[in-house]
Design a protein around this motif. Structure first.
Motif, PDB file in Angstrom:
ATOM      1  N   LYS A 320       0.849  -1.183   0.000  1.00 48.50           N
ATOM      2  CA  LYS A 320       0.000   0.000   0.000  1.00 48.50           C
ATOM      3  C   LYS A 320       0.890   1.240   0.000  1.00 48.50           C
ATOM      4  CE  LYS A 320      -4.352   1.561   2.006  1.00 48.50           C
ATOM      5  NZ  LYS A 320      -5.325   1.390   3.115  1.00 48.50           N
ATOM      6  N   MET A 321       1.412   1.528  -1.172  1.00 46.72           N
ATOM      7  CA  MET A 321       2.303   2.662  -1.359  1.00 46.72           C
ATOM      8  C   MET A 321       1.923   3.400  -2.636  1.00 46.72           C
ATOM      9  SD  MET A 321       5.936   0.861  -0.369  1.00 46.72           S
ATOM     10  CE  MET A 321       6.838   2.402  -0.426  1.00 46.72           C
ATOM     11  N   ILE A 322       2.146   4.706  -2.627  1.00 48.02           N
ATOM     12  CA  ILE A 322       1.797   5.569  -3.753  1.00 48.02           C
ATOM     13  C   ILE A 322       2.977   6.490  -4.039  1.00 48.02           C
ATOM     14  CG2 ILE A 322       0.272   7.425  -4.552  1.00 48.02           C
ATOM     15  CD1 ILE A 322      -1.879   6.265  -2.687  1.00 48.02           C
ATOM     16  N   VAL A 323       3.229   6.731  -5.307  1.00 53.81           N
ATOM     17  CA  VAL A 323       4.253   7.699  -5.697  1.00 53.81           C
ATOM     18  C   VAL A 323       3.621   8.704  -6.655  1.00 53.81           C
ATOM     19  CG1 VAL A 323       5.088   6.168  -7.543  1.00 53.81           C
ATOM     20  CG2 VAL A 323       6.526   8.045  -6.744  1.00 53.81           C
ATOM     21  N   THR A 324       3.785   9.983  -6.354  1.00 51.61           N
ATOM     22  CA  THR A 324       3.263  11.064  -7.187  1.00 51.61           C
ATOM     23  C   THR A 324       4.431  11.863  -7.762  1.00 51.61           C
ATOM     24  OG1 THR A 324       3.119  12.564  -5.282  1.00 51.61           O
ATOM     25  CG2 THR A 324       1.165  11.258  -5.819  1.00 51.61           C
ATOM     26  N   SER A 325       4.255  12.363  -8.951  1.00 51.44           N
ATOM     27  CA  SER A 325       5.274  13.202  -9.592  1.00 51.44           C
ATOM     28  C   SER A 325       4.657  14.529  -9.989  1.00 51.44           C
ATOM     29  CB  SER A 325       5.867  12.496 -10.822  1.00 51.44           C
ATOM     30  OG  SER A 325       4.849  12.153 -11.747  1.00 51.44           O
ATOM     31  N   SER A 326       5.513  15.538 -10.142  1.00 49.91           N
ATOM     32  CA  SER A 326       5.007  16.886 -10.346  1.00 49.91           C
ATOM     33  C   SER A 326       5.926  17.678 -11.262  1.00 49.91           C
ATOM     34  CB  SER A 326       4.881  17.594  -8.991  1.00 49.91           C
ATOM     35  OG  SER A 326       4.597  18.963  -9.148  1.00 49.91           O
ATOM     36  N   ARG A 327       5.397  18.805 -11.685  1.00 48.18           N
ATOM     37  CA  ARG A 327       6.190  19.733 -12.493  1.00 48.18           C
ATOM     38  C   ARG A 327       7.244  20.464 -11.670  1.00 48.18           C
ATOM     39  NH1 ARG A 327       1.506  22.796 -16.127  1.00 48.18           N
ATOM     40  NH2 ARG A 327       0.758  20.937 -17.250  1.00 48.18           N
ATOM     41  N   ASP A 328       7.189  20.323 -10.352  1.00 55.89           N
ATOM     42  CA  ASP A 328       8.190  20.985  -9.509  1.00 55.89           C
ATOM     43  C   ASP A 328       9.502  20.217  -9.444  1.00 55.89           C
ATOM     44  OD1 ASP A 328       7.578  18.808  -7.949  1.00 55.89           O
ATOM     45  OD2 ASP A 328       6.664  19.942  -6.324  1.00 55.89           O
ATOM     46  N   ALA A 329       9.696  19.263 -10.358  1.00 57.51           N
ATOM     47  CA  ALA A 329      10.945  18.498 -10.505  1.00 57.51           C
ATOM     48  C   ALA A 329      11.174  17.528  -9.351  1.00 57.51           C
ATOM     49  CB  ALA A 329      12.152  19.428 -10.661  1.00 57.51           C
ATOM     50  N   THR A 330      10.118  17.152  -8.620  1.00 61.51           N
ATOM     51  CA  THR A 330      10.245  16.187  -7.538  1.00 61.51           C
ATOM     52  C   THR A 330       9.176  15.111  -7.666  1.00 61.51           C
ATOM     53  OG1 THR A 330       8.759  17.339  -6.008  1.00 61.51           O
ATOM     54  CG2 THR A 330      11.097  17.987  -6.008  1.00 61.51           C
ATOM     55  N   PHE A 331       9.369  14.014  -6.941  1.00 61.33           N
ATOM     56  CA  PHE A 331       8.330  13.001  -6.761  1.00 61.33           C
ATOM     57  C   PHE A 331       8.287  12.637  -5.286  1.00 61.33           C
ATOM     58  CE2 PHE A 331      12.218  10.671  -7.643  1.00 61.33           C
ATOM     59  CZ  PHE A 331      12.194   9.618  -6.734  1.00 61.33           C
ATOM     60  N   ARG A 332       7.118  12.188  -4.824  1.00 58.91           N
ATOM     61  CA  ARG A 332       6.897  11.917  -3.408  1.00 58.91           C
ATOM     62  C   ARG A 332       6.345  10.505  -3.244  1.00 58.91           C
ATOM     63  NH1 ARG A 332       6.612  16.903  -0.506  1.00 58.91           N
ATOM     64  NH2 ARG A 332       5.264  15.971   1.076  1.00 58.91           N
TER      65      ARG A 332
END
Length: 477
Positions: A320-332
């Motif tokens: 149960k894990m999620i990874v999000t990416s963004s235009r701010d040059a990072t992923f969480r």
């Protein structure tokens, strides 16, 4: 006569001015012209003359040194010439006196020279071969396009494969439709019309005939494609109801969703099912991701922290894990394995927008970016990437197979295959007959006995690729 005398005096005056005349020359001028030539005060004029004399003195010293250097160089050249001529005469005399010994000596020198030359050639060849081999695929992976799907009226954003029925794939397009396709027949077997904006993502439920789509209308829809079960399973029956006169499966139209989630205020760009099949996650331009219960459509948790709009979201297939990416040059990376504690790990390493980030089965994260690179990270240590691979074009939504093979679609229509160790496996062929004509936006794997690769692009095309891995590579995985 007076005019002639005046011209002579004027000519004499101009001659004095061109020759940087000194005070004695100026004193030689008539009184009526001396006032015009003595504009500067005597003190300044004397100072200028002193400066010019110093410059002349310095120039004379440099000139003298230059002449001495020239004489020295000439003497050295003459000495070198005499030494060369003397050496040539001595060598000629030695050759005349001892022909046999000289021939043997020449042969030895020639042999040593040839050995040195051969050694240099071998070294150069080895270095060059290493350099060239770095551009070649390390494994003999055979890739070829075997099928093409056409039907969308606008660019295709995303493509996915059904886990319940590997013969079915889905596509999400900017024409506000999501389509289902049969790999065996190549036909469109279903179309979803429920969205009022661009369909940006499609994902299939891990256990049921249910699809999840995200749209630019700020909603995420869950809808069933149960009606395609007969179309995909009973292809050999000639009297089935879901067929046309040519025996091809008829496309079903789906218009009403089972559930519509309106948890965002901006376009929803991506979505994914969690491993339990009860929850799904969405990512939006409003800089948040929402964890939603698929049975009640209630928002369980809103994930925030990114500074710019999100571009992608992906869930782990086992945890149960999620990874999000963004235009701010990072992923969480968000970890929900502990019910009471939810941890967040921020991945920093890209210089531009992160287009996607996905998990692998061996606890790694692969991120792609517009900075023309992908990076492979270890979940246990996210400070520095395990591998960083740079390309000549921005990377879009990547896909990772169960064999830990990464498919990398590019803006320049290239599609490359790498493993999770950063080793290049292959590059898919690109030609005008059967390949993408524009940006390749996304790719996914079809996991069955003979794995294949599905890619989509802004050219409104979906292509099915046959990928044959060598036995040596399969045995390692």
């Amino acid at each position: 006569m007076e005019s002639i005398a005046g011209k002579k005096e004027e000519k004499k005056h101009l001659t004095f001015l061109r020759s940087n005349s000194k005070d004695r020359d100026i004193d030689a001028l008539p009184n009526n012209q001396r006032s015009n030539s003595t504009v500067l005060p005597c003190r300044i004029r004397t100072r200028l003359h002193d400066l010019f004399e110093q410059i002349e003195t310095e120039f004379g010293v440099v000139y003298s040194e230059n002449m001495e250097l020239r004489k020295t160089i000439s003497a050295l050249n003459e000495k070198l010439s005499s030494l060369d001529s003397g050496q040539m005469q001595s060598e000629k005399a030695e050759t005349t006196n001892s022909n046999g010994s000289e021939i043997q000596k020449s042969m030895k020198n020639k042999s040593g020279s040839s050995q040195l030359s051969q050694k240099l050639k071998t070294t150069y060849k080895t270095g060059t071969s290493k350099l060239v081999s770095s551009f070649k695929a390390s494994a003999n992976v055979v890739c070829r396009a075997i099928q093409e799907f056409q039907g969308h009226k606008d660019g295709i954003w995303d493509v996915a494969s059904s886990q319940v029925n590997t013969d079915i794939i889905g596509s999400a397009s900017a024409d506000q439709k999501a389509k289902l396709w049969s790999l065996s027949s190549g036909d469109c077997i279903g179309t979803y019309h429920g969205h009022a904006g661009s369909v940006n993502c499609i994902r299939f439920h891990p256990d049921k005939y249910i699809a999840l789509t995200a749209s630019g209308d700020s909603t995420a829809h869950i809808w069933t494609y149960e009606a395609t079960r007969l179309s995909s399973c009973d292809e050999d029956s000639a009297d089935r109801e879901d067929s046309d006169d040519n025996g091809n499966a008829e496309a079903h139209d789906y218009r009403s969703p089972l559930m519509s989630a309106t948890c965002h205020t901006s376009p929803v760009v991506c979505c994914d099912w969690l491993m339990d099949g009860l929850h799904f996650v969405t990512a939006s331009w409003d800089r948040t991701a929402c964890l939603v219960d698929s049975t009640t459509s209630q928002i369980i948790q809103t994930l925030s922290g990114h500074d710019l709009p999100l571009t992608h979201v992906s869930a782990h297939s086992k945890h149960k894990m999620i990874v999000t990416s963004s235009r701010d040059a990072t992923f969480r990376v968000c970890d929900f394995r502990e019910p009471t504690i939810h941890t967040v790990i921020v991945g920093q390493g890209h210089s531009q927008s992160v287009s996607s980030a996905v998990f692998t089965d061996d606890d790694k994260v692969v991120s792609s970016s517009d900075d023309r690179s992908i990076k492979i990270w270890d979940l246990k240590s996210m400070r520095t990437p395990l591998a960083s691979i740079r390309f000549d074009s921005p990377v879009n939504r990547i896909g990772v197979s169960r064999r830990d093979v990464i498919v990398i679609p590019h803006d320049n229509r290239q599609i490359r295959l790498y493993d999770t160790n950063g080793i290049r496996l292959a590059r898919l062929p690109r030609n005008d007959r059967l390949s993408h004509r524009r940006v390749v936006t996304a790719a996914t794997w079809v996991e069955n006995s003979t794995p294949s690769l599905i890619t989509c692009g802004w050219d409104k095309l979906i292509i099915n690729w046959s990928v044959e891995f060598p036995p040596s590579l399969l045995s390692q995985r």
